[in-house]
Design an enzyme around this catalytic site. Structure first.
Site, PDB file in Angstrom:
ATOM      1  N   GLU A   1      30.987  24.008  40.464  1.00  0.00           N
ATOM      2  CA  GLU A   1      30.446  25.049  41.339  1.00  0.00           C
ATOM      3  C   GLU A   1      29.076  24.684  41.891  1.00  0.00           C
ATOM      4  O   GLU A   1      28.775  24.960  43.062  1.00  0.00           O
ATOM      5  CB  GLU A   1      30.403  26.376  40.577  1.00  0.00           C
ATOM      6  CG  GLU A   1      31.810  26.886  40.260  1.00  0.00           C
ATOM      7  CD  GLU A   1      31.829  28.156  39.429  1.00  0.00           C
ATOM      8  OE1 GLU A   1      30.756  28.695  39.096  1.00  0.00           O
ATOM      9  OE2 GLU A   1      32.954  28.618  39.124  1.00  0.00           O
TER      10      GLU A   1
ATOM     11  N   LYS B   1      26.242  38.579  45.076  1.00  0.00           N
ATOM     12  CA  LYS B   1      27.365  38.855  45.969  1.00  0.00           C
ATOM     13  C   LYS B   1      26.971  39.808  47.103  1.00  0.00           C
ATOM     14  O   LYS B   1      25.914  40.454  47.042  1.00  0.00           O
ATOM     15  CB  LYS B   1      28.526  39.412  45.135  1.00  0.00           C
ATOM     16  CG  LYS B   1      29.075  38.390  44.128  1.00  0.00           C
ATOM     17  CD  LYS B   1      30.338  38.896  43.445  1.00  0.00           C
ATOM     18  CE  LYS B   1      30.881  37.877  42.458  1.00  0.00           C
ATOM     19  NZ  LYS B   1      32.166  38.306  41.837  1.00  0.00           N
TER      20      LYS B   1
HETATM   21  P1  CMP Z   1      34.044  36.614  39.263  1.00  0.00           P
HETATM   22  O1  CMP Z   1      34.416  36.279  37.864  1.00  0.00           O
HETATM   23  O2  CMP Z   1      32.672  36.438  39.721  1.00  0.00           O
HETATM   24  O3  CMP Z   1      35.020  35.799  40.233  1.00  0.00           O
HETATM   25  C1  CMP Z   1      36.362  36.203  40.401  1.00  0.00           C
HETATM   26  C2  CMP Z   1      36.357  37.641  40.767  1.00  0.00           C
HETATM   27  O4  CMP Z   1      37.621  38.207  40.994  1.00  0.00           O
HETATM   28  C3  CMP Z   1      35.794  38.440  39.598  1.00  0.00           C
HETATM   29  O5  CMP Z   1      34.432  38.172  39.508  1.00  0.00           O
HETATM   30  C4  CMP Z   1      36.182  39.843  40.009  1.00  0.00           C
HETATM   31  O6  CMP Z   1      35.264  40.399  40.926  1.00  0.00           O
HETATM   32  C5  CMP Z   1      37.491  39.591  40.733  1.00  0.00           C
HETATM   33  N1  CMP Z   1      38.607  39.971  39.904  1.00  0.00           N
HETATM   34  C6  CMP Z   1      39.078  39.335  38.819  1.00  0.00           C
HETATM   35  N2  CMP Z   1      40.151  40.001  38.325  1.00  0.00           N
HETATM   36  C7  CMP Z   1      40.328  41.068  39.124  1.00  0.00           C
HETATM   37  C8  CMP Z   1      41.256  42.124  39.125  1.00  0.00           C
HETATM   38  N3  CMP Z   1      42.223  42.206  38.193  1.00  0.00           N
HETATM   39  N4  CMP Z   1      41.139  43.051  40.088  1.00  0.00           N
HETATM   40  C9  CMP Z   1      40.162  42.964  41.019  1.00  0.00           C
HETATM   41  N5  CMP Z   1      39.254  41.972  41.074  1.00  0.00           N
HETATM   42  C10 CMP Z   1      39.334  41.044  40.129  1.00  0.00           C
END
Ligand code: CMP
Length: 139
Positions: free
Chosen positions: A127, A10
């Site tokens: 993906e 990222k």
């Molecule tokens: P990832 O699972 O890579 O992709 C979705 C992203 O959303 C996850 O990583 C987190 O970085 C972000 N994310 C998921 N839930 C939350 C939350 N409750 N608050 C902030 N960021 C979140």
């Protein structure tokens, strides 16, 4: 079963200069790097990728972050690649990530959590093909 999974290094990890260290962790864990490219995602590309999170309170911030700088898109392959990558990445919230995991080492926050990894075979198939075409996966 030999599987492919989609990983993303990222923007915070690319900005922090640790993309190579993260790639090395995957190689040391015996993942094969089957495809790789560095891109800056548009809002539309990021929104499509994260469509399942549309409407959630963190969606806007997630898109802002994911388009804030270049990412490195990676297709990883090995036996049980999907689950094994989830293990080596560590918990989504870095406060809960185990010692030695990528997120424990390189996440800056819940949103800026350094890496993404597909969470199921269905997600991995969607993906990988979202970002890579068949010609990019044949080498
Ligand atoms: P990832 O699972 O890579 O992709 C979705 C992203 O959303 C996850 O990583 C987190 O970085 C972000 N994310 C998921 N839930 C939350 C939350 N409750 N608050 C902030 N960021 C979140």
């Amino acid at each position: 079963m030999v599987e492919k999974t989609l990983a993303i290094i990222k923007p915070n990890a690319v900005r922090n200069g640790v993309a190579g260290k993260i790639l090395a962790m995957w190689e040391e864990a015996e993942f094969s790097i089957r495809a790789l490219k560095r891109v800056q995602l548009t809002q539309v590309q990021a929104a499509g990728f994260y469509a399942e999170h549309e409407g959630k309170p963190f969606f806007g911030g997630l898109l802002e972050f994911m388009t804030s700088g270049p990412v490195v898109l990676v297709v990883l392959e090995k036996e049980n690649a999907i689950l094994d990558n989830r293990t080596i990445m560590g918990a989504t919230n870095p406060d809960n990530a185990a010692e030695g995991t990528i997120r424990k080492l390189y996440a800056d926050s819940f949103t800026e959590n350094a890496v993404h990894g597909s969470d199921s075979p269905t997600s991995a198939a969607r993906e990988v093909s979202y970002f890579f075409n068949v010609f990019e996966l044949t080498a």
